[in-house]
Design a protein around this motif. Structure first.
Motif, short mmCIF file in Angstrom:
data_model
loop_
_atom_site.label_atom_id
_atom_site.label_comp_id
_atom_site.label_asym_id
_atom_site.label_seq_id
_atom_site.Cartn_x
_atom_site.Cartn_y
_atom_site.Cartn_z
N ASP A 261 0.75 -1.20 -0.04
CA ASP A 261 0.09 -0.13 0.11
C ASP A 261 0.83 1.23 0.17
OD1 ASP A 261 -2.37 -1.45 -0.05
OD2 ASP A 261 -2.38 -1.48 2.15
N GLN A 262 2.03 1.26 0.62
CA GLN A 262 2.96 2.32 0.65
C GLN A 262 3.56 2.50 -0.65
OE1 GLN A 262 5.58 1.29 3.86
NE2 GLN A 262 4.24 1.90 5.34
N VAL A 263 3.90 1.42 -1.50
CA VAL A 263 4.81 1.76 -2.54
C VAL A 263 4.24 1.41 -3.89
CG1 VAL A 263 6.91 1.31 -1.09
CG2 VAL A 263 5.79 -0.44 -2.36
N LYS A 264 2.88 0.85 -3.72
CA LYS A 264 2.28 0.30 -5.03
C LYS A 264 2.25 1.30 -6.48
CE LYS A 264 -2.41 1.21 -3.74
NZ LYS A 264 -3.69 0.37 -3.24
N GLU A 265 2.17 2.77 -5.94
CA GLU A 265 1.98 3.64 -7.14
C GLU A 265 3.19 3.84 -7.78
OE1 GLU A 265 -0.66 4.80 -8.39
OE2 GLU A 265 -2.23 4.10 -6.82
N GLN A 266 4.31 3.96 -6.76
CA GLN A 266 5.65 4.28 -7.30
C GLN A 266 6.41 2.97 -7.98
OE1 GLN A 266 4.81 4.63 -3.96
NE2 GLN A 266 4.50 7.04 -3.92
N ARG A 267 6.19 1.99 -7.54
CA ARG A 267 7.10 0.82 -7.90
C ARG A 267 6.27 -0.27 -8.77
NH1 ARG A 267 9.65 -1.31 -2.55
NH2 ARG A 267 9.95 -3.22 -3.87
N PHE A 268 4.90 -0.28 -8.74
CA PHE A 268 4.19 -1.14 -9.21
C PHE A 268 3.22 -0.76 -10.23
CE2 PHE A 268 5.33 -3.25 -5.15
CZ PHE A 268 6.31 -4.14 -5.53
N GLY A 269 3.27 0.72 -10.48
CA GLY A 269 2.32 1.44 -11.25
C GLY A 269 2.59 1.84 -12.47
N ALA A 270 1.87 1.49 -13.46
CA ALA A 270 2.21 2.25 -14.85
C ALA A 270 1.42 3.48 -15.06
CB ALA A 270 1.90 1.16 -16.07
N ALA A 271 2.01 4.58 -15.26
CA ALA A 271 1.34 5.93 -15.34
C ALA A 271 0.42 5.65 -16.67
CB ALA A 271 2.27 7.05 -15.31
N GLU A 272 -0.59 6.64 -16.46
CA GLU A 272 -1.26 6.79 -17.95
C GLU A 272 -0.43 7.38 -19.05
OE1 GLU A 272 -4.97 9.74 -19.46
OE2 GLU A 272 -5.20 8.95 -17.14
N ARG A 273 -0.75 6.79 -20.26
CA ARG A 273 -0.19 7.26 -21.51
C ARG A 273 -0.88 7.53 -22.24
NH1 ARG A 273 4.59 4.30 -23.53
NH2 ARG A 273 3.10 2.99 -24.73
N ARG A 274 -0.82 8.54 -23.07
CA ARG A 274 -1.65 9.11 -24.18
C ARG A 274 -0.90 9.53 -25.54
NH1 ARG A 274 -6.54 12.93 -22.10
NH2 ARG A 274 -7.00 11.59 -20.26
N THR A 275 -1.50 9.27 -26.72
CA THR A 275 -1.19 9.52 -27.95
C THR A 275 -1.26 10.86 -28.50
OG1 THR A 275 -1.19 7.49 -28.71
CG2 THR A 275 -0.69 8.89 -30.22
N VAL A 276 -0.55 11.91 -28.34
CA VAL A 276 -0.78 13.37 -28.38
C VAL A 276 -0.22 13.92 -29.67
CG1 VAL A 276 -0.35 15.66 -27.09
CG2 VAL A 276 -0.23 13.48 -25.63
N GLN A 277 -1.06 14.66 -30.38
CA GLN A 277 -0.52 15.56 -31.43
C GLN A 277 -0.98 17.03 -31.39
OE1 GLN A 277 -3.62 13.29 -33.78
NE2 GLN A 277 -2.18 12.28 -34.79
N GLN A 278 -0.06 17.67 -31.80
CA GLN A 278 -0.45 19.07 -31.89
C GLN A 278 -0.20 19.92 -33.27
OE1 GLN A 278 2.08 20.94 -29.04
NE2 GLN A 278 3.86 21.12 -30.41
N ILE A 279 -0.69 20.92 -33.51
CA ILE A 279 -0.45 21.70 -34.69
C ILE A 279 -0.05 23.20 -34.01
CG2 ILE A 279 -1.66 22.65 -36.66
CD1 ILE A 279 -3.58 20.64 -36.99
N VAL A 280 1.07 23.48 -34.37
CA VAL A 280 1.72 25.09 -34.11
C VAL A 280 0.96 26.10 -35.08
CG1 VAL A 280 3.29 26.34 -33.49
CG2 VAL A 280 3.36 23.82 -32.92
N PHE A 281 0.35 27.01 -34.84
CA PHE A 281 -0.23 27.93 -35.79
C PHE A 281 0.70 29.17 -35.77
CE2 PHE A 281 -3.48 25.36 -34.91
CZ PHE A 281 -4.35 25.06 -35.93
N PRO A 282 0.77 30.01 -36.89
CA PRO A 282 1.54 31.02 -36.81
C PRO A 282 1.05 32.33 -35.92
CG PRO A 282 1.32 30.30 -39.22
CD PRO A 282 0.29 29.66 -38.14
N THR A 283 -0.25 32.36 -35.94
CA THR A 283 -0.86 33.50 -35.14
C THR A 283 -1.71 32.88 -34.19
OG1 THR A 283 -2.52 33.83 -36.54
CG2 THR A 283 -0.38 35.04 -37.00
#
Length: 634
Positions: A261-283
């Motif tokens: 219970d003390q360490v499960k998040e840090q040692r046995f957990g896999a953080a949420e992952r997302r496939t991220v895209q972005q468009i950069v605009f001039p203005t």
């Protein structure tokens, strides 16, 4: 620490100069003619260079600082005796003598620095900067207090440091790398050669005949020392470790669950992952217009098509939130639903729209999958307390006069007896001795000890403890041919094979240089396979040893050569071509090469300067004060 404070004084004349001063100047004592005890030196001084004295207290402080640094790097306690074997006392004195040479020269040249300049340099030192990046008086006082200085003594010491820097700046501060030297270095490092080669096996010289008795005796007589019996030692060993003492079966599920219970998040957990895209605009206006289209029913992919972008142009990858360096983009991406698109965001590179293509939810391994490992961990933690208790009891028993075996037996422990082991860990049959914990450290300590000596424990990196006693010593001694005849015959055969291979390869090289092709040579040897290598550099080549690569660069282009491949093979090669790309002085690797060469030139010039000035000044050392300062026995 004084050395630590010096190491950060890099804002005044540059990191490279200070690195030369504080890193390289370890000049040999012999250069300056250091003698033994000189009557002209007081008992409170360990050395004097010209008019500059090195006090016993200053040397002791510098030595202890370097000793502590060494202990931190080694992650274990280091005794004064060990440190002196490393040469730490000599290194510290040598560095301080180098500083003294610079101090004396600065005085003789009349160099000075104003109080205002010293104060300005200290105020700009990042060591004393607070959270806002500016000088903070409270931090300044705390650092000085932690390192044994008051303001007056620190300023006085730093004045010397700055004057040394000023002197060194005048000597090597504007060192220019000659273009011809840089070109030569580039050619040496960047030259690429192509070659064809084959491996000449031992079978190419036929079977090696069994040597007769006269040949063996002659060879043995010429190499008798190589066949001497090494020194063997009989050891009694007791090794204890928390992992060996641990009893995972005694750990309850409840105790393991508590740790989980003390360490499960840090040692046995896999953080949420997302496939991220972005468009950069001039203005911002264009970003807002695109966002309005999304709200009106368009999809993010429609924007890609309109702007003639492919997915790879906007893909940030499948990442965790912490892997996105732009905090604004990360916050937006991890607040969107799957297939969601954000509104306009002020990103690090301009206005952006962020889109989340997929979401991989966070996950945690269930307790059942890791319970065994957790029980072992809890048991090991508990066993560390048992180990400390056993250590104290064993030491008490040994102090009362019991042997290691008796001390172990009184606690229900068993020792291991090694009847014979040499310094490399082999028994008399030449096989590795099994069961030696921290083998290298244990053997090093055992062969530095003797029978009847009360030895310190050998501490392993995992916290294990190993006690040992030297029960007997069998000295190294000569052996007769009859005792080592099989080994002698084997070594002779290996050398004879290597010699015959070298002779045959030399003949084949002559044939190749005379016009015979490598293909013809391979056919005459039973159609040996030929390998092509087109990217050999002095730094190495795939499939070729360093020895072979060195030979490849020792012969002219178009010539042949050979090099040993162990005792039972030889590489036969022909160099086909050599290419040296043009030097681009602005390329990162060329800049790094120039910087390294500039540092090397600076070190050579500064070392020569120190040697010259030091020989004129002379260095007198009070050896008795030196020994007392580091706690050495006379």
């Amino acid at each position: 620490m004084l050395e630590g404070l010096r190491a950060v004084q890099n804002t005044w004349i540059g990191k490279s100069i200070l690195a030369v001063i504080m890193g390289f100047i370890v000049v040999s004592f012999a250069i300056w003619g250091i003698g033994d005890i000189f009557r002209g030196i007081g008992s409170n001084q360990v050395a004097q260079v010209g008019s500059v004295a090195i006090s016993t207290n200053a040397y002791r402080q510098a030595y202890q600082t370097e000793l502590q640094n060494l202990q931190q790097r080694a992650r274990r306690p280091i005794t004064n005796e060990e440190a002196r074997r490393f040469g730490l006392d000599s290194q510290v004195l040598s560095r301080m003598i180098s500083d003294a040479v610079l101090d004396d020269e600065a005085q003789s040249l009349g160099l000075a620095i104003s109080d205002a300049q010293v104060a300005k340099a200290i105020r700009s030192d990042p060591t004393f900067a607070g959270p806002g990046g500016s000088f903070e008086r409270g931090r300044f006082d705390a650092v000085l207090r932690d390192n044994g200085f008051n303001e007056q003594s620190f300023v006085r010491e730093q004045r010397h440091v700055y004057l040394r820097q000023e002197l060194v700046q005048a000597i090597v501060g504007e060192m220019v790398v000659p273009s011809a030297s840089l070109e030569a270095l580039h050619r040496f490092q960047a030259e690429t050669r192509s070659l064809d080669y084959l491996v000449l096996p031992a079978s190419a010289v036929g079977p090696i005949p069994v040597p007769d008795e006269t040949t063996l005796q002659s060879y043995f007589d010429a190499h008798a020392q190589s066949f001497n019996a090494p020194q063997y030692r009989k050891l009694v060993v007791l090794s204890l470790s928390s992992s060996a003492l641990a009893k995972p079966d005694d750990v309850s599920d409840a105790d393991a669950q508590k740790l989980y219970d003390q360490v499960k998040e840090q040692r046995f957990g896999a953080a949420e992952r997302r496939t991220v895209q972005q468009i950069v605009f001039p203005t911002e206006e264009e970003a807002a217009a695109a966002s309005a289209r999304i709200k009106a029913g368009a999809h993010f992919s429609d924007l890609l098509s309109e702007r003639k972008l492919e997915s790879k142009d906007v893909e940030l990858g499948t990442v965790t939130k912490s892997q996105l360096f732009d905090r604004a983009v990360a916050d937006a991406a991890f607040s969107l639903p799957q297939d969601g698109t954000s509104g306009p965001i002020k990103g690090a590179f301009g206005p952006v729209l962020v889109h989340v293509a997929t979401i991989e939810p966070a996950s945690v391994k269930p307790f059942g999958e890791v319970s065994a490992a957790l029980k072992k961990e809890v048991a090991t933690q508990r066993a560390s307390v048992t180990l400390r208790d056993l250590h104290d009891k064993i030491e008490d028993a040994r102090s009362s006069g019991k042997t290691l075996t008796e001390a172990a037996k009184s606690l229900g422990l068993d020792t291991l007896t090694i009847d014979a082991v040499d310094a490399s860990g082999l028994d008399k049959g030449g096989k590795p001795v099994e069961g030696l914990a921290d083998r290298d450290a244990l053997l090093h300590a055992a062969f530095a000890s003797d029978v009847g000596v009360d030895n310190d424990t050998v501490q392993g990196r995992d916290g294990s403890q190993t006690w040992f006693e030297v029960a007997a010593v069998e000295p190294a001694h000569p052996r007769t041919l009859a005792e080592v005849k099989p080994q002698v015959a084997s070594v002779w055969a290996n050398e004879e094979t290597a010699k015959r291979l070298a002779d045959k390869a030399a003949d084949l090289v002559k044939a190749l240089d005379g016009g015979q092709t490598l293909e013809q040579t391979a056919a005459s040897l039973g159609n040996l396979p030929i390998t092509h290598e087109g990217s050999a550099k002095r730094a190495g080549a795939p499939g070729l040893s360093n020895e072979v690569v060195m030979k490849v660069f020792d012969v002219p282009v178009g010539a042949a050569g050979s090099a040993a491949k162990g005792d039972d093979a030889r590489v036969l090669f022909k160099v086909l071509d050599s290419i040296v790309p043009p030097l681009d002085p602005q390329a990162p690797e060329a800049v790094q090469m120039a910087d390294r060469y500039r540092t090397s030139l600076s070190e050579d010039v500064l070392g020569t300067y120190l040697a010259k000035v030091g020989s004129r000044l002379g260095a007198k050392v009070n050896q008795e004060a030196l020994r007392n300062a580091v706690g050495a026995s006379l």
